[in-house]
Structure formats: structure tokens, C-alpha cells
Design an enzyme around this catalytic site. Structure first.
Site, PDB file in Angstrom:
ATOM      1  N   SER A  24     -13.621 -11.456   5.796  1.00 35.95           N
ATOM      2  CA  SER A  24     -12.526 -12.044   5.019  1.00 35.95           C
ATOM      3  C   SER A  24     -13.006 -12.476   3.640  1.00 35.95           C
ATOM      4  O   SER A  24     -12.320 -12.244   2.635  1.00 35.95           O
ATOM      5  CB  SER A  24     -11.964 -13.266   5.756  1.00 35.95           C
ATOM      6  N   GLY A  96      -5.252  -4.483   6.982  1.00 36.73           N
ATOM      7  CA  GLY A  96      -4.160  -5.449   6.768  1.00 36.73           C
ATOM      8  C   GLY A  96      -4.440  -6.439   5.663  1.00 36.73           C
ATOM      9  O   GLY A  96      -3.586  -6.685   4.803  1.00 36.73           O
ATOM     10  N   ASP A 318      -8.491 -14.681  15.251  1.00 34.29           N
ATOM     11  CA  ASP A 318      -9.228 -13.453  15.558  1.00 34.29           C
ATOM     12  C   ASP A 318     -10.036 -13.561  16.836  1.00 34.29           C
ATOM     13  O   ASP A 318     -10.622 -12.580  17.292  1.00 34.29           O
ATOM     14  CB  ASP A 318     -10.156 -13.095  14.394  1.00 34.29           C
TER      15      ASP A 318
HETATM   16  O1  LIG Z   1      -6.792 -13.306   5.427  1.00 35.32           O
HETATM   17  C1  LIG Z   1      -7.644 -12.712   6.156  1.00 35.32           C
HETATM   18  O2  LIG Z   1      -8.744 -12.280   5.756  1.00 35.32           O
HETATM   19  C2  LIG Z   1      -7.314 -12.556   7.564  1.00 35.32           C
HETATM   20  C3  LIG Z   1      -6.323 -13.302   8.102  1.00 35.32           C
HETATM   21  C4  LIG Z   1      -6.009 -13.342   9.488  1.00 35.32           C
HETATM   22  O3  LIG Z   1      -4.666 -13.100   9.626  1.00 35.32           O
HETATM   23  P1  LIG Z   1      -3.597 -14.218   9.191  1.00 35.32           P
HETATM   24  O4  LIG Z   1      -3.106 -13.730   7.858  1.00 35.32           O
HETATM   25  O5  LIG Z   1      -2.554 -14.198  10.254  1.00 35.32           O
HETATM   26  O6  LIG Z   1      -4.288 -15.548   9.103  1.00 35.32           O
HETATM   27  C5  LIG Z   1      -6.782 -12.415  10.391  1.00 35.32           C
HETATM   28  O7  LIG Z   1      -5.978 -11.809  11.375  1.00 35.32           O
HETATM   29  C6  LIG Z   1      -7.494 -11.340   9.699  1.00 35.32           C
HETATM   30  O8  LIG Z   1      -8.636 -11.040  10.486  1.00 35.32           O
HETATM   31  C7  LIG Z   1      -8.069 -11.590   8.365  1.00 35.32           C
HETATM   32  C1  LIG Z   2      -6.483  -8.222  11.958  1.00 36.70           C
HETATM   33  C2  LIG Z   2      -7.663  -8.202  11.362  1.00 36.70           C
HETATM   34  O1  LIG Z   2      -7.874  -7.883  10.035  1.00 36.70           O
HETATM   35  P1  LIG Z   2      -6.788  -7.177   9.129  1.00 36.70           P
HETATM   36  O2  LIG Z   2      -5.557  -8.064   9.168  1.00 36.70           O
HETATM   37  O3  LIG Z   2      -7.442  -7.114   7.793  1.00 36.70           O
HETATM   38  O4  LIG Z   2      -6.523  -5.824   9.736  1.00 36.70           O
HETATM   39  C3  LIG Z   2      -8.907  -8.571  12.054  1.00 36.70           C
HETATM   40  O5  LIG Z   2      -9.969  -8.568  11.350  1.00 36.70           O
HETATM   41  O6  LIG Z   2      -8.846  -8.861  13.249  1.00 36.70           O
END
Ligand SMILES: O=C(O)C1=C[C@@H](OP(=O)(O)O)[C@@H](O)[C@H](O)C1
Ligand SMILES: C=C(OP(=O)(O)O)C(=O)O
Length: 434
Positions: A24, A96, A318
Site C-alpha cells: 500500500s 484495485g 486484508d
Molecule cells: O488503499 C489501499 O492500499 C488498500 C486498501 C484496502 O481496501 P480499502 O480501500 O477497503 O481500505 C485493501 O483492501 C487493499 O489491500 C489496499
Molecule cells: C484487495 C487488495 O488490493 P487491491 O485493492 O489493490 O486489489 C489486497 O491487497 O488484498
């Protein structure tokens, strides 16, 4: 598609393993370094698939990014917010965090971009974030009924907004901060529940002005001259979590994880296992340029069930796959309350976890706002399992495999490359046969 054959024996953990740099934080360090004027030097960068996609995207947007894979260093020469126009779409696969934060970055560029994603990400909802960024003055046009591809034309006259967070989501918050830095008026985020705060930390470190009060985050306009910085990324707590869960559950285990990130918005699992009766040792606490870190010492301990409250959920988001495994081996029932926002964000992960744990004889109940896992569930291998191309499910299944002498296959194990390409090799360094 690669299958991983687990060993027909139980293991325990012994020794020390250094987990890779935080994913992150790394996503954000690339973005701020790319947007800044001048040079950013990043140490302890982790070369995982997700981050390679972010590097590629910001190279295409004009940043000069040099990588020294052997010693995990990265040097970025930023574009001083002058993003390069493109005559082809930006490909972001299934990342994501990149999708959400890039949408915020592009909101302030008057260039027209098309962002394309992988099959999975194209189905992950983004309309909530898009409506907020549109309110600030940027244009987002999906080219199909799916979330991606998206045509984006930002604005050099973005207006700040006041957003009453209706779902606790760090990616939406981060995207609005990245857009708000370049807006002509302040952006205020009225918080529902705190979520990971790496964006706030790095924004200020690179020269923006983001004030964080318990109830409200304010991105002050007029502080968009970001300057390149040096930073060292701490170990990824979400990667450390696999070893924490495995060592707690494997009798006779003792393991040390050096220089793991201890950002309070990420280490919710430490509070959860404490509620379940375990204590994790923390030694050599320190802080580098931006984030706290320390050494974790974990010994096998008996656990009992607990109730995890809604406000804890963003800090364990996570680690939910690992918490389900921990709960199944504890005595008594565990409930995770208030997962509605998580369900919106990663419902497929929750459903897929339930499916794969069932193949190991572990029952996990998933409701739209609650997860329930009864304790004392013996692992009984009924079938081979599948990662569903989800790195966190893949790694949780690896940890489950060391708790049983019944072998099974983990299909699509390559999913772990998303966040921890060296996981299997690292795991084998600290596993000893019982
Ligand atoms: O901002 C980030 O780097 C992340 C946020 C998390 O989701 P949320 O946006 O629901 O907190 C997590 O699922 C993901 O692994 C990474
Ligand atoms: C959901 C995750 O990351 P991202 O939202 O970047 O796919 C994760 O790292 O578990």
C-alpha cells in the site's frame, strides 16, 4: 496456471524471516514521487506484480523510474504534475488500489485518458468514487456498462468537496486526497471509521497540506508543489500476518519478523489475537522517514473465540482470510461484525474464502454484515482447493496446509505474485517438520 502440492506432514515455525516492503505504501510512494518535482529515492521497495503495473502506468505518464531489483531500490524523477498525454489506453490489470488512486490523480489533468482493467477489476464497483470526483469537476465516462474501461478528462479548475464518508474505504479517501491536493478550494472528508492513513502521511511528507482531526480530514488547497523525497518502506504487515497466524497455530513455533510496519491503521490483527488470548512481542520499535516499524516475535499460543467490532474491520480488512482460519482453530465462536462495507468492496473474496475453507472441512458463515466462525474445527481435507486468483486466499491456504498432514493441491498458486512473489521460498526457510 500452477498447482502447488502441499506436504503430507505438519510443520512448525522457527527462525527469522524478513517480509517484503509494504504494498500500500509502495503504490503511494510511486504516485507521489511521479507527481513531485525532483527526485524521489525509495528503499526496500518490493517488486510484486501489482506494483509493476503501477510503475508501468506512471512511466507512461512521464515519470522516469529506475529500479535496482537486487537491492530493492527505486529512483523516480517526477513530472511536477505535468502528466504526459497518451494516444493509447492505460492498462491497470486487476490492481484495485491503482485504479482508485489513479482516478484521483487523473482528475486534475486536462489530458484525456482511457483506463482499461482486467476482467476482475472491471467488475469491481467504482461508481461511488466516480460520482465524488465528478462533483469536484472532472469527467468520467465508462465505455461499457462495466466499471472499466473508463474515459477520464480531468480539470485544472477542480473544486474541493465535503464528503460525509458513508463507507469506510481507504481507496476512496486516498483518491479524493490526491485530487484535492490540486483543487482550488479545500476538500473535507468527514470520517465514518478510520482507515489506513498512508496517503495522508505521504501527502504531507511530499509537501501537501492535509490536516487530520479525529472526525475530519482537510486537504488544504494551494499546497500542490510536491517535492521529491527519500523514504524507506517498512515490511508489509499484511505479509507478516501469514507468519503471525501460522506460528500462533503451530505448536512449538517461535519466529521473529524484523522491521515490520506498525502503522496503527494496519495492525488490527495484533488487537484481534490479543482478544483471542495471545500476545505478540514487539521489539526495537522505531520510525523511519514516514512510518513506524519494529520486530515482531511470535510464539505458538492457544486461542479462544472473540467478537470483532465494526470499528476494527478497516484495520484488519486484508487479514480476514487469516482471521477466519485462526477462529476455526480457536476454542469457541468468533464473530466479525460490521463487514457490510467490506462486503461491498471484496464480496467475491469472502464468498471464495468460504468455498475453499469448506473443502478443508472448515465452515465459515458469511452474512451481508457479519462473519461467524465456530471454533475447534478440525481440518479434514475433502478436495483440492483454488486461490480464485486471490493472493490472500492463496497464502491463507498455504498456512492451513501446514496445520494438517493431509496433502492437497492449491490451484492457481501464482496469485501470490500479486503481493509477495517470494512467499513460498520465505515460508520454507522458517518451516521445520514437527
Ligand atoms: O488503499 C489501499 O492500499 C488498500 C486498501 C484496502 O481496501 P480499502 O480501500 O477497503 O481500505 C485493501 O483492501 C487493499 O489491500 C489496499
Ligand atoms: C484487495 C487488495 O488490493 P487491491 O485493492 O489493490 O486489489 C489486497 O491487497 O488484498
Amino acid at each position: 496456471m500452477f498447482d502447488f502440492n502441499t506436504q503430507p506432514r505438519k510443520f512448525k515455525f522457527q527462525g527469522e524471516v524478513t517480509v517484503p516492503g509494504d504494498k500500500s505504501i509502495a503504490h503511494r510512494a510511486i504516485m507521489f514521487g511521479a507527481l513531485a518535482d525532483g527526485v524521489t529515492q525509495i528503499s526496500n521497495f518490493m517488486y510484486a506484480d501489482d506494483l509493476a503495473v503501477t510503475v508501468k502506468a506512471f512511466r507512461e505518464l512521464g515519470a522516469k523510474i529506475h529500479t535496482e531489483i537486487s537491492n530493492k531500490d527505486m529512483i523516480i524523477k517526477g513530472v511536477n504534475h505535468q502528466l504526459k498525454p497518451l494516444d493509447h489506453p492505460l492498462q491497470i490489470d486487476n490492481v484495485g488500489t491503482l485504479r482508485s488512486l489513479l482516478f484521483g490523480v487523473l482528475a486534475s489533468s486536462t489530458n484525456a485518458y482511457e483506463v482499461q482493467g482486467g476482467k476482475y477489476l472491471s467488475q469491481r464497483p467504482t461508481s461511488h468514487l466516480v460520482s465524488l470526483l465528478k462533483e469536484m469537476g472532472a469527467s468520467y465516462q465508462p465505455t461499457t456498462e462495466q466499471a472499466l474501461p473508463m474515459q477520464i478528462t480531468g480539470s485544472n479548475n477542480l473544486q474541493g468537496i465535503t464528503y460525509h464518508q458513508d463507507i469506510s474505504n481507504a481507496q476512496i479517501k486516498s483518491s479524493l486526497i490526491l485530487a484535492g491536493i490540486y483543487a482550488n478550494s479545500d476538500t473535507k472528508l468527514i470520517r465514518k471509521l478510520p482507515t489506513r492513513n498512508h496517503t495522508e502521511i505521504l501527502a504531507n511528507y511530499f509537501g501537501a497540506d492535509v490536516t487530520v482531526d479525529p472526525e475530519i480530514i482537510t486537504v488544504h488547497a494551494g499546497h500542490s508543489d510536491l517535492r521529491g523525497q527519500d523514504l524507506t518502506i517498512p515490511g508489509d504487515f499484511s505479509s507478516a500476518a501469514m507468519y503471525i497466524a501460522g506460528a500462533l497455530l503451530s505448536e512449538g513455533s517461535q519466529i521473529t519478523l524484523p522491521r515490520v510496519g506498525l502503522n496503527t491503521t494496519r495492525i488490527g490483527l495484533l488487537n484481534v489475537v490479543k482478544q483471542m488470548g495471545a500476545n505478540i512481542g514487539i521489539e526495537n520499535r522505531s520510525i523511519n522517514s514516514v512510518e513506524p516499524f519494529g520486530d515482531l516475535v511470535i510464539k505458538a499460543q492457544k486461542l479462544h473465540g472473540t467478537v470483532i467490532s465494526a470499528k476494527q474491520v478497516p484495520f484488519i480488512i486484508d487479514e480476514i482470510p487469516l482471521i477466519a482460519l485462526l477462529a476455526s482453530q480457536a476454542s469457541g465462536q468468533t464473530i466479525i461484525d460490521g463487514i457490510h462495507d467490506v462486503y461491498l468492496q471484496i464480496s467475491d473474496r469472502l464468498i471464495n474464502m468460504r468455498t475453499e475453507l469448506a473443502k478443508l472441512g472448515i465452515v465459515m458463515q458469511v452474512h451481508d454484515d457479519q462473519i461467524i466462525v465456530d471454533g475447534n474445527q478440525e481440518i479434514k481435507v475433502k478436495d483440492d482447493v483454488d486461490s480464485h486468483n486471490d493472493h490472500r486466499i492463496a497464502m491463507m491456504l498455504c498456512i492451513a496446509s501446514i496445520l494438517t498432514d493431509q496433502p492437497f493441491k492449491i490451484k492457481n498458486i501464482e496469485a501470490i505474485d500479486v503481493s509477495y512473489p517470494g512467499f513460498i521460498a520465505d515460508l520454507n526457510k522458517v518451516l521445520v517438520t514437527k
